[in-house]
Design a protein around this motif. Structure first.
Motif, PDB file in Angstrom:
ATOM      1  N   SER A 103     -57.996   0.942 -25.427  1.00 50.48           N
ATOM      2  CA  SER A 103     -58.380   0.120 -24.276  1.00 50.48           C
ATOM      3  C   SER A 103     -58.432  -1.358 -24.630  1.00 50.48           C
ATOM      4  O   SER A 103     -58.066  -2.204 -23.816  1.00 50.48           O
ATOM      5  CB  SER A 103     -59.733   0.575 -23.741  1.00 50.48           C
ATOM      6  N   VAL A 104     -58.874  -1.671 -25.831  1.00 46.11           N
ATOM      7  CA  VAL A 104     -58.891  -3.070 -26.273  1.00 46.11           C
ATOM      8  C   VAL A 104     -57.465  -3.604 -26.327  1.00 46.11           C
ATOM      9  O   VAL A 104     -57.182  -4.721 -25.861  1.00 46.11           O
ATOM     10  CB  VAL A 104     -59.581  -3.206 -27.650  1.00 46.11           C
ATOM     11  N   LYS A 106     -65.721  -1.789 -24.031  1.00 46.34           N
ATOM     12  CA  LYS A 106     -67.086  -2.234 -24.348  1.00 46.34           C
ATOM     13  C   LYS A 106     -68.107  -1.145 -24.047  1.00 46.34           C
ATOM     14  O   LYS A 106     -69.046  -0.936 -24.821  1.00 46.34           O
ATOM     15  CB  LYS A 106     -67.425  -3.502 -23.567  1.00 46.34           C
ATOM     16  N   ASN A 107     -67.931  -0.478 -22.916  1.00 46.57           N
ATOM     17  CA  ASN A 107     -68.871   0.575 -22.541  1.00 46.57           C
ATOM     18  C   ASN A 107     -68.797   1.757 -23.504  1.00 46.57           C
ATOM     19  O   ASN A 107     -69.817   2.385 -23.785  1.00 46.57           O
ATOM     20  CB  ASN A 107     -68.621   1.048 -21.111  1.00 46.57           C
ATOM     21  N   LEU A 108     -67.609   2.048 -23.985  1.00 48.81           N
ATOM     22  CA  LEU A 108     -67.481   3.138 -24.955  1.00 48.81           C
ATOM     23  C   LEU A 108     -68.144   2.777 -26.276  1.00 48.81           C
ATOM     24  O   LEU A 108     -68.833   3.595 -26.888  1.00 48.81           O
ATOM     25  CB  LEU A 108     -66.001   3.460 -25.199  1.00 48.81           C
ATOM     26  N   ASP A 109     -67.932   1.540 -26.712  1.00 49.59           N
ATOM     27  CA  ASP A 109     -68.461   1.107 -28.009  1.00 49.59           C
ATOM     28  C   ASP A 109     -69.967   0.871 -27.987  1.00 49.59           C
ATOM     29  O   ASP A 109     -70.698   1.402 -28.805  1.00 49.59           O
ATOM     30  CB  ASP A 109     -67.760  -0.171 -28.481  1.00 49.59           C
ATOM     31  N   SER A 110     -70.413   0.063 -27.039  1.00 49.86           N
ATOM     32  CA  SER A 110     -71.797  -0.399 -27.083  1.00 49.86           C
ATOM     33  C   SER A 110     -72.804   0.670 -26.683  1.00 49.86           C
ATOM     34  O   SER A 110     -73.871   0.762 -27.269  1.00 49.86           O
ATOM     35  CB  SER A 110     -71.964  -1.633 -26.196  1.00 49.86           C
ATOM     36  N   LEU A 115     -68.419   8.553 -18.100  1.00 46.83           N
ATOM     37  CA  LEU A 115     -69.438   7.598 -17.657  1.00 46.83           C
ATOM     38  C   LEU A 115     -69.023   6.155 -17.926  1.00 46.83           C
ATOM     39  O   LEU A 115     -69.272   5.262 -17.110  1.00 46.83           O
ATOM     40  CB  LEU A 115     -70.771   7.898 -18.338  1.00 46.83           C
ATOM     41  N   ALA A 116     -68.390   5.922 -19.069  1.00 50.92           N
ATOM     42  CA  ALA A 116     -67.920   4.571 -19.393  1.00 50.92           C
ATOM     43  C   ALA A 116     -66.861   4.120 -18.393  1.00 50.92           C
ATOM     44  O   ALA A 116     -66.845   2.956 -17.966  1.00 50.92           O
ATOM     45  CB  ALA A 116     -67.371   4.534 -20.809  1.00 50.92           C
ATOM     46  N   TRP A 117     -65.964   5.021 -18.003  1.00 54.98           N
ATOM     47  CA  TRP A 117     -64.915   4.700 -17.022  1.00 54.98           C
ATOM     48  C   TRP A 117     -65.535   4.392 -15.666  1.00 54.98           C
ATOM     49  O   TRP A 117     -65.163   3.419 -15.018  1.00 54.98           O
ATOM     50  CB  TRP A 117     -63.919   5.858 -16.929  1.00 54.98           C
ATOM     51  N   GLU A 118     -66.485   5.230 -15.229  1.00 54.05           N
ATOM     52  CA  GLU A 118     -67.164   5.007 -13.946  1.00 54.05           C
ATOM     53  C   GLU A 118     -67.848   3.637 -13.930  1.00 54.05           C
ATOM     54  O   GLU A 118     -67.748   2.892 -12.959  1.00 54.05           O
ATOM     55  CB  GLU A 118     -68.222   6.088 -13.708  1.00 54.05           C
ATOM     56  N   GLN A 119     -68.547   3.339 -14.999  1.00 54.11           N
ATOM     57  CA  GLN A 119     -69.252   2.067 -15.073  1.00 54.11           C
ATOM     58  C   GLN A 119     -68.263   0.896 -15.078  1.00 54.11           C
ATOM     59  O   GLN A 119     -68.510  -0.135 -14.448  1.00 54.11           O
ATOM     60  CB  GLN A 119     -70.138   2.024 -16.309  1.00 54.11           C
TER      61      GLN A 119
END
Length: 170
Positions: free
Chosen positions: A56-57, A76-80, A87-91
């Protein structure tokens, strides 16, 4: 003073018409970028065996604004937060949706795509990606059709609406 107000109203209404037409013309472009991004994500995941966050990066650096933001926020959502891919995709969709020209139908397609991320084996994941691409192809065809039908009309409508307001005021 009246004429200055009339000119400002005409300019403002024309600008609003052009902005509406721009959103209409941006939608097919963004859908194409999204399709390219999903295909590249597929290649990274299935053939390069790259982790989702890293892929993704890379995609966020290759794609144009605003689609690059979706992949940037996803990484960022996956990492942090260490959240699941779903959930990371939804966010990420929630965080970036306002800057896109995409509609609710595309959001639902992307939401369903996110539910399958990292949930299946390679073959099943590939089928889900192909299904997503078919849906996005359909949406892109509809977006192009709407652009051809309504873009010029929205530009004209903005100007003519402003002209009508000016005439009614004078």
């Amino acid at each position: 003073m009246k004429w200055l107000g009339a000119i400002l109203i005409l300019i403002t209404c024309t600008w609003i018409g052009f902005e509406a037409a721009k959103r209409l013309s941006d939608r097919p472009k963004q859908l194409r970028q999204l399709k390219v991004g999903i295909q590249a994500l597929e290649a990274e995941m299935l053939y390069g065996l790259t982790p989702l966050a890293e892929a993704s990066v890379r995609l966020s650096k290759q794609l144009a604004y605003p689609i690059n933001l979706l992949f940037e926020h996803f990484a960022k959502n996956l990492d942090s937060k260490g959240e699941s891919a779903h959930l990371a995709w939804e966010q990420s969709l929630d965080e970036t949706w306002g800057v896109t020209s995409l509609l609710k139908g595309e959001r639902e397609i992307l939401r369903q795509f996110g539910q399958t991320l990292g949930q299946h084996d390679r073959e099943q994941q590939q089928k889900q990606i192909k299904l997503t691409m078919v849906h996005l192809d359909r949406e892109e065809a509809e977006a192009k059709d709407n652009q051809l039908r309504y873009e010029k009309m929205l530009k004209s409508l903005g100007f003519l609406g402003g002209l009508l307001i000016v005439i009614l005021m004078l």
